[in-house]
Design an enzyme around this catalytic site. Sequence first.
Site, mmCIF file in Angstrom:
data_model
loop_
_atom_site.group_PDB
_atom_site.id
_atom_site.type_symbol
_atom_site.label_atom_id
_atom_site.label_comp_id
_atom_site.label_asym_id
_atom_site.label_seq_id
_atom_site.Cartn_x
_atom_site.Cartn_y
_atom_site.Cartn_z
ATOM 1 N N ASP A 30 4.188 -0.573 -8.504
ATOM 2 C CA ASP A 30 3.693 0.113 -9.697
ATOM 3 C C ASP A 30 3.505 1.598 -9.417
ATOM 4 O OD1 ASP A 30 1.485 -0.659 -7.930
ATOM 5 O OD2 ASP A 30 0.216 0.326 -9.424
ATOM 6 N N TYR A 36 -1.357 -9.115 -9.149
ATOM 7 C CA TYR A 36 -1.495 -7.719 -9.563
ATOM 8 C C TYR A 36 -0.504 -7.386 -10.673
ATOM 9 C CZ TYR A 36 -4.573 -6.396 -5.679
ATOM 10 O OH TYR A 36 -5.629 -6.278 -4.816
ATOM 11 N N ASP A 43 0.849 -1.185 0.000
ATOM 12 C CA ASP A 43 0.000 0.000 0.000
ATOM 13 C C ASP A 43 0.891 1.244 0.000
ATOM 14 O OD1 ASP A 43 -1.783 2.126 0.688
ATOM 15 O OD2 ASP A 43 -3.134 0.691 1.641
#
Length: 225
Positions: free
Chosen positions: A154, A192, A118
């Site tokens: 990312d 992901y 996160d």
Amino acid sequence: MRMRKKKNLVPRMEACSSLLVADPRALRGRWRELLPDARELRVELGCGKGRFTVETAAAEPDVLLIAVEKVPDAMVVAMERARDAGLHNVFFVDGDAACLPDFFAPGEVDRIYINFCDPWPKSNQKKRRLTHGNFLQLYRRVLPMGGEIHFKSDNDKLFEWSLEEIPQFGFRLSQVTRDLHADGPVGVMTDYEAKFYQQGVTINRCVAIMVPWEAPAQPEESEEA
């Protein structure tokens, strides 16, 4: 995005109970008893649904991999994947990164994986980022000198911030890239990451190697009358 609650979570967890370490503190300093011939002990922080976990463990059967995840609804999927793959070198801990020194002895962990954590984008949230100095000092308590952190994200802003933060706490940066898969897929991907790759999203990656370091002295608090 909040993960949807899994149906029958408890029985599904029980069906994979052989892979779950119920009391990680009891194994502190003794983790290699789970795989006596292990070449390395590695920890993945936030394994999610476990694609990276399972494929990494399958590719390196002589490595003991401990996956730490605090969301049981995600971890149960990872555990089922590991069980169905018949793996014997991966185990799971329902826990938090802040507890690593309680789970592992000094120098016991050879490598830490941090994949797509996160970003906690607000400035007042930075202490919650897994590459913040407070966490980096915890990692130093379980890694040996020369131990590694493998970090992928990312989120460009988080990555650039991390490149400044990490060296300040006794880690030398290596293998820094801002487009890991520019010439095709590299290494094992997370769920992901595979999705991002198909969408053309660039992936940042670096390796941080632990080097000698002394924490700066904290300023003394002045006594008030």
